[in-house]
Design a protein around this motif. Structure first.
Motif, PDB file in Angstrom:
ATOM      1  N   HIS A 174      39.908  42.284  43.325  1.00  0.00           N
ATOM      2  CA  HIS A 174      40.506  41.781  42.093  1.00  0.00           C
ATOM      3  C   HIS A 174      41.759  40.943  42.356  1.00  0.00           C
ATOM      4  O   HIS A 174      42.098  40.070  41.528  1.00  0.00           O
ATOM      5  CB  HIS A 174      40.848  42.954  41.165  1.00  0.00           C
ATOM      6  CG  HIS A 174      41.464  42.517  39.876  1.00  0.00           C
ATOM      7  ND1 HIS A 174      40.744  41.882  38.881  1.00  0.00           N
ATOM      8  CD2 HIS A 174      42.746  42.594  39.414  1.00  0.00           C
ATOM      9  CE1 HIS A 174      41.535  41.604  37.864  1.00  0.00           C
ATOM     10  NE2 HIS A 174      42.754  42.015  38.167  1.00  0.00           N
TER      11      HIS A 174
ATOM     12  N   ASP B  37      40.650  37.500  42.317  1.00  0.00           N
ATOM     13  CA  ASP B  37      40.403  37.024  40.951  1.00  0.00           C
ATOM     14  C   ASP B  37      41.707  36.608  40.282  1.00  0.00           C
ATOM     15  O   ASP B  37      41.773  35.586  39.594  1.00  0.00           O
ATOM     16  CB  ASP B  37      39.725  38.123  40.126  1.00  0.00           C
ATOM     17  CG  ASP B  37      38.364  38.523  40.677  1.00  0.00           C
ATOM     18  OD1 ASP B  37      37.746  37.713  41.390  1.00  0.00           O
ATOM     19  OD2 ASP B  37      37.924  39.649  40.382  1.00  0.00           O
ATOM     20  N   TRP B  38      42.762  37.425  40.470  1.00  0.00           N
ATOM     21  CA  TRP B  38      44.067  37.131  39.870  1.00  0.00           C
ATOM     22  C   TRP B  38      44.624  35.818  40.418  1.00  0.00           C
ATOM     23  O   TRP B  38      45.146  34.985  39.656  1.00  0.00           O
ATOM     24  CB  TRP B  38      45.021  38.286  40.170  1.00  0.00           C
ATOM     25  CG  TRP B  38      46.349  38.214  39.473  1.00  0.00           C
ATOM     26  CD1 TRP B  38      46.668  38.716  38.245  1.00  0.00           C
ATOM     27  CD2 TRP B  38      47.556  37.626  39.987  1.00  0.00           C
ATOM     28  NE1 TRP B  38      48.000  38.471  37.959  1.00  0.00           N
ATOM     29  CE2 TRP B  38      48.565  37.807  39.018  1.00  0.00           C
ATOM     30  CE3 TRP B  38      47.886  36.971  41.170  1.00  0.00           C
ATOM     31  CZ2 TRP B  38      49.877  37.351  39.190  1.00  0.00           C
ATOM     32  CZ3 TRP B  38      49.190  36.504  41.346  1.00  0.00           C
ATOM     33  CH2 TRP B  38      50.164  36.703  40.366  1.00  0.00           C
TER      34      TRP B  38
ATOM     35  N   GLU C 195      42.693  47.215  43.942  1.00  0.00           N
ATOM     36  CA  GLU C 195      41.960  45.942  43.946  1.00  0.00           C
ATOM     37  C   GLU C 195      40.446  46.094  43.909  1.00  0.00           C
ATOM     38  O   GLU C 195      39.719  45.101  43.765  1.00  0.00           O
ATOM     39  CB  GLU C 195      42.353  45.139  45.185  1.00  0.00           C
ATOM     40  CG  GLU C 195      41.610  45.480  46.477  1.00  0.00           C
ATOM     41  CD  GLU C 195      42.054  46.786  47.134  1.00  0.00           C
ATOM     42  OE1 GLU C 195      41.489  47.136  48.183  1.00  0.00           O
ATOM     43  OE2 GLU C 195      42.966  47.446  46.607  1.00  0.00           O
TER      44      GLU C 195
ATOM     45  N   THR D 221      36.600  46.360  43.270  1.00  0.00           N
ATOM     46  CA  THR D 221      35.601  45.974  42.277  1.00  0.00           C
ATOM     47  C   THR D 221      34.308  46.703  42.632  1.00  0.00           C
ATOM     48  O   THR D 221      34.219  47.370  43.668  1.00  0.00           O
ATOM     49  CB  THR D 221      35.361  44.459  42.302  1.00  0.00           C
ATOM     50  OG1 THR D 221      34.822  44.105  43.597  1.00  0.00           O
ATOM     51  CG2 THR D 221      36.654  43.674  42.066  1.00  0.00           C
TER      52      THR D 221
ATOM     53  N   PHE E  18      38.059  51.091  36.871  1.00  0.00           N
ATOM     54  CA  PHE E  18      38.309  49.709  37.290  1.00  0.00           C
ATOM     55  C   PHE E  18      39.258  48.980  36.349  1.00  0.00           C
ATOM     56  O   PHE E  18      40.215  48.335  36.790  1.00  0.00           O
ATOM     57  CB  PHE E  18      36.999  48.928  37.399  1.00  0.00           C
ATOM     58  CG  PHE E  18      36.206  49.199  38.655  1.00  0.00           C
ATOM     59  CD1 PHE E  18      36.823  49.481  39.854  1.00  0.00           C
ATOM     60  CD2 PHE E  18      34.815  49.149  38.631  1.00  0.00           C
ATOM     61  CE1 PHE E  18      36.089  49.730  41.007  1.00  0.00           C
ATOM     62  CE2 PHE E  18      34.066  49.401  39.774  1.00  0.00           C
ATOM     63  CZ  PHE E  18      34.706  49.684  40.964  1.00  0.00           C
TER      64      PHE E  18
ATOM     65  N   ASN F 216      42.874  50.161  36.687  1.00  0.00           N
ATOM     66  CA  ASN F 216      43.411  49.808  38.002  1.00  0.00           C
ATOM     67  C   ASN F 216      43.704  48.316  38.095  1.00  0.00           C
ATOM     68  O   ASN F 216      44.729  47.895  38.639  1.00  0.00           O
ATOM     69  CB  ASN F 216      42.440  50.217  39.100  1.00  0.00           C
ATOM     70  CG  ASN F 216      42.494  51.696  39.458  1.00  0.00           C
ATOM     71  OD1 ASN F 216      42.117  52.093  40.549  1.00  0.00           O
ATOM     72  ND2 ASN F 216      42.957  52.532  38.543  1.00  0.00           N
ATOM     73  N   HIS F 217      42.807  47.503  37.553  1.00  0.00           N
ATOM     74  CA  HIS F 217      43.014  46.053  37.605  1.00  0.00           C
ATOM     75  C   HIS F 217      44.202  45.640  36.741  1.00  0.00           C
ATOM     76  O   HIS F 217      44.974  44.743  37.122  1.00  0.00           O
ATOM     77  CB  HIS F 217      41.749  45.323  37.156  1.00  0.00           C
ATOM     78  CG  HIS F 217      40.597  45.506  38.092  1.00  0.00           C
ATOM     79  ND1 HIS F 217      39.317  45.088  37.789  1.00  0.00           N
ATOM     80  CD2 HIS F 217      40.528  46.068  39.333  1.00  0.00           C
ATOM     81  CE1 HIS F 217      38.511  45.390  38.798  1.00  0.00           C
ATOM     82  NE2 HIS F 217      39.221  45.981  39.742  1.00  0.00           N
TER      83      HIS F 217
ATOM     84  N   ASP G 223      47.448  43.702  38.054  1.00  0.00           N
ATOM     85  CA  ASP G 223      47.947  42.475  37.428  1.00  0.00           C
ATOM     86  C   ASP G 223      49.451  42.575  37.171  1.00  0.00           C
ATOM     87  O   ASP G 223      50.203  41.623  37.439  1.00  0.00           O
ATOM     88  CB  ASP G 223      47.223  42.228  36.103  1.00  0.00           C
ATOM     89  CG  ASP G 223      45.768  41.828  36.271  1.00  0.00           C
ATOM     90  OD1 ASP G 223      45.347  41.561  37.413  1.00  0.00           O
ATOM     91  OD2 ASP G 223      45.053  41.799  35.252  1.00  0.00           O
TER      92      ASP G 223
END
Length: 237
Positions: A16, A19-20, A183, A185, A220, A223-224, A228
């Motif tokens: 993740h 992704d960020w 992080e 996924t 998830f 946590n994401h 962030d």
């Protein structure tokens, strides 16, 4: 934003975090240690991310690049650039600053709770802003580690778990080490399970594969969101 990722094995990528970074149009560089030992100019970085891996920070005889990696991490931290370490990455930050990394009393693999540590009084920087990342009171996160670290000199403990006292720490205003994996996924969890399945032996703090995968979906999103907030805090103006 110019970000650089230090990755130790193919199956422990940024998940993740990637992704960020992509969502913010970051210029992402990589050092994949199994392919190349080239490192960027530390002065040019806006964020350094140090990922996990199955080796120990003490395995310099087998992986000689670990010494160069620790020196690079210490350089980036000393320059005041944001640094985030995940699992082995947190241990590398600790080791790079003179702290001991050693086996934990027990391995910790699975979805277990961590609790925030109390902040010291008067915890503000010179501008009066919070100098410490506001870790939530409790969070259920994914653990996959057998070693732990002593806190580097001057570091603040951010979180602990029942199985491991040192789960997260902050060093200065821009460096954070996490023993756990915010992080993850679905794809990255599957990758680590497939590559490290042999470690899933029955024990008090080791969940079986079915439990690991079954519980993942419930955690998830939270946590994401926490990741962030942490990344935004580290890279704040």
């Amino acid at each position: 934003m110019k970000a650089h990722i230090l990755q130790h094995v193919p199956f422990e990528g940024p998940g993740h975090i990637g992704d960020w970074l992509v969502a913010r149009g970051a210029d992402i560089g990589w050092t994949r240690w199994w392919e190349s030992t080239a490192l960027p100019d530390p002065a040019a970085l806006d964020l350094l991310v140090v990922m996990g891996g199955p080796m120990s920070v003490n395995d310099e005889a087998e992986f000689p690049w670990l010494a160069a990696e620790k020196g690079f991490i210490a350089d980036v931290v000393a320059r005041g650039r944001p640094v985030l370490g995940i699992c082995l990455g947190a241990q590398l930050i600790a080791s790079a600053h003179g702290a001991r990394v050693h086996p934990n009393a027990q391995k910790e693999i699975g979805w277990f709770e961590v609790a925030a540590s109390a902040a010291p009084p008067g915890d503000e920087d010179e501008q009066g802003a919070a100098a410490r990342f506001p870790f939530p009171a409790r969070a259920t996160v994914l653990h996959w580690h057998g070693e732990t670290f002593d806190l580097p000199a001057g570091a603040q403990l951010l979180a602990s778990s029942a199985a491991c006292a040192h789960q997260a720490f902050q060093l200065g205003a821009r460096t954070i080490g996490l023993q756990f994996h915010l992080e993850m996924t679905a794809a990255s969890l599957r990758a680590i399970v497939d590559n490290c399945r042999a470690e899933l032996v029955p024990a008090r703090w080791i969940q079986d594969e079915a439990t690991l995968l079954e519980h993942a979906g419930a955690h998830f999103a939270g946590n994401h969101a926490l990741m962030d907030r942490l990344l935004a805090w580290l890279t704040r103006p």
